[in-house]
Motif scaffolding. Sequence first.
Motif, short mmCIF file in Angstrom:
data_model
loop_
_atom_site.label_atom_id
_atom_site.label_comp_id
_atom_site.label_asym_id
_atom_site.label_seq_id
_atom_site.Cartn_x
_atom_site.Cartn_y
_atom_site.Cartn_z
N THR A 100 -4.25 -11.41 -0.71
CA THR A 100 -3.14 -11.93 0.09
C THR A 100 -1.84 -11.19 -0.17
O THR A 100 -0.84 -11.47 0.47
N ASP A 101 -1.85 -10.26 -1.12
CA ASP A 101 -0.61 -9.59 -1.49
C ASP A 101 -0.77 -8.07 -1.44
O ASP A 101 -0.25 -7.34 -2.26
N ASP A 102 -1.50 -7.57 -0.43
CA ASP A 102 -1.73 -6.14 -0.32
C ASP A 102 -0.43 -5.39 -0.08
O ASP A 102 0.51 -5.90 0.53
N VAL A 103 -0.40 -4.14 -0.55
CA VAL A 103 0.77 -3.29 -0.43
C VAL A 103 0.40 -2.07 0.41
O VAL A 103 -0.61 -1.40 0.13
N MET A 104 1.20 -1.75 1.43
CA MET A 104 0.97 -0.56 2.23
C MET A 104 1.33 0.67 1.41
O MET A 104 2.46 0.79 0.91
N LEU A 105 0.40 1.60 1.24
CA LEU A 105 0.66 2.81 0.47
C LEU A 105 1.41 3.83 1.31
O LEU A 105 1.15 3.99 2.50
N THR A 106 2.33 4.53 0.68
CA THR A 106 3.07 5.61 1.33
C THR A 106 3.03 6.84 0.44
O THR A 106 2.62 6.77 -0.73
N ASP A 107 3.44 7.96 0.98
CA ASP A 107 3.40 9.22 0.22
C ASP A 107 4.56 9.29 -0.77
O ASP A 107 5.48 10.11 -0.65
N THR A 108 4.50 8.42 -1.75
CA THR A 108 5.51 8.41 -2.81
C THR A 108 4.82 8.09 -4.12
O THR A 108 3.72 7.53 -4.14
N GLY A 109 5.47 8.45 -5.22
CA GLY A 109 4.91 8.14 -6.53
C GLY A 109 3.59 8.84 -6.76
O GLY A 109 3.47 10.06 -6.60
N ILE A 110 2.57 8.08 -7.10
CA ILE A 110 1.28 8.67 -7.45
C ILE A 110 0.39 8.90 -6.22
O ILE A 110 -0.69 9.46 -6.35
N TYR A 111 0.84 8.48 -5.02
CA TYR A 111 0.00 8.56 -3.84
C TYR A 111 0.47 9.65 -2.88
O TYR A 111 1.67 9.87 -2.68
N SER A 112 -0.50 10.32 -2.27
CA SER A 112 -0.23 11.23 -1.15
C SER A 112 -1.44 11.20 -0.23
O SER A 112 -2.53 10.78 -0.62
N GLY A 113 -1.24 11.65 1.01
CA GLY A 113 -2.33 11.62 1.97
C GLY A 113 -2.64 10.24 2.48
O GLY A 113 -3.79 9.94 2.82
#
Length: 336
Positions: free
Chosen positions: A7-20
């Motif tokens: 119920t608390d999902d977070v939309m990932l963006t190309d910042t921090g440890i995430y890309s693509g």
Amino acid sequence: TTANGETDDVMLTDTGIYSGTTTKTLVITGAAANGSDDARVYAIAYNGVPDAVGTQVSPPSAARWFWAPRLVNLYAFDTVNEVDGVKVTTDTVSGYDMALLSNDTGPDVPSLDAGNPAAPGIADNPFTLNFHNPRTSPADPNNGDAQYAAVSQGWAGAYKDITISAWVYNSGGSNWNRILDYGNDTNNYMMLCVNPGSVNNAVRFAVKVAGTEQTVTTAAEAAPVGQWTHVVATLTDSTARIYINGELVVTSTAITNDPIAYGPSVNNWIGRSQWGDGDGYFNGKIDQLMIYNYALSTVQIGQDYLADTLEEYVCNWQLYDLGNYDTNGNCLLDLG
């Protein structure tokens, strides 16, 4: 999303440890080694501009776990506390503390005792987890042969790859004595046991998913009665290995099942089987139980064993190349 039980999902963006995050491949780099960045990740596909009128939106994909590879659990069995009337021993890494329990009506739960003898090389940890389940006949009136321990976290042990490492003192008494059995029922589990059926004091590692069990088993007497044995099982991709006292003793490349397939699990047990009283509860002692969410290498396991003992070396049978020059099979070139 409801489909993924969150119920608390977070939309990932190309910042921090995430890309693509908007391509076919998500790249995760620099995750925290303590597991604080562990997560289940899933994707939604858009045919058009997200949130625009007329854009088609796919259902969420199946969730997949991302883990930082690390030691997840360490049970040194050197302290016990009482929580709401239940004795609990500590996981010093992730806090997946272990309750000491009994499956009968008496107060007989596993105890933290002086090793008698202590496991080799662990001088700073004089206590071990002792299971008194001798399966005597008639049964000990103060013990229904039903002592075990349990971890309540559902995702404990549910990894794609895994290492289970422990010092084990086999006191004998019955077949199918579980060192560890994490799962949901007789059709879905991961287990490490001694004395599997007719193979006296062998060690077996198995993963069963949807009723299909895949196993790897040592020769008899790998964990003999009345002495401490260092037992390690690893799984990576479809390869499972068992190590005894630091040395690789058996390998299977046909273990396509993995523990993540049945997670989260509800019966994460030490010393007890998913099959109930038909399998004997573990009888003996366990110390320094460790679980990793990846497979340690043969060299790492050998080094861990040597660090706990006074042995000078162990043989790396995985890379053994002395051939006929080792005339007596002792992993040395003896000079006559």
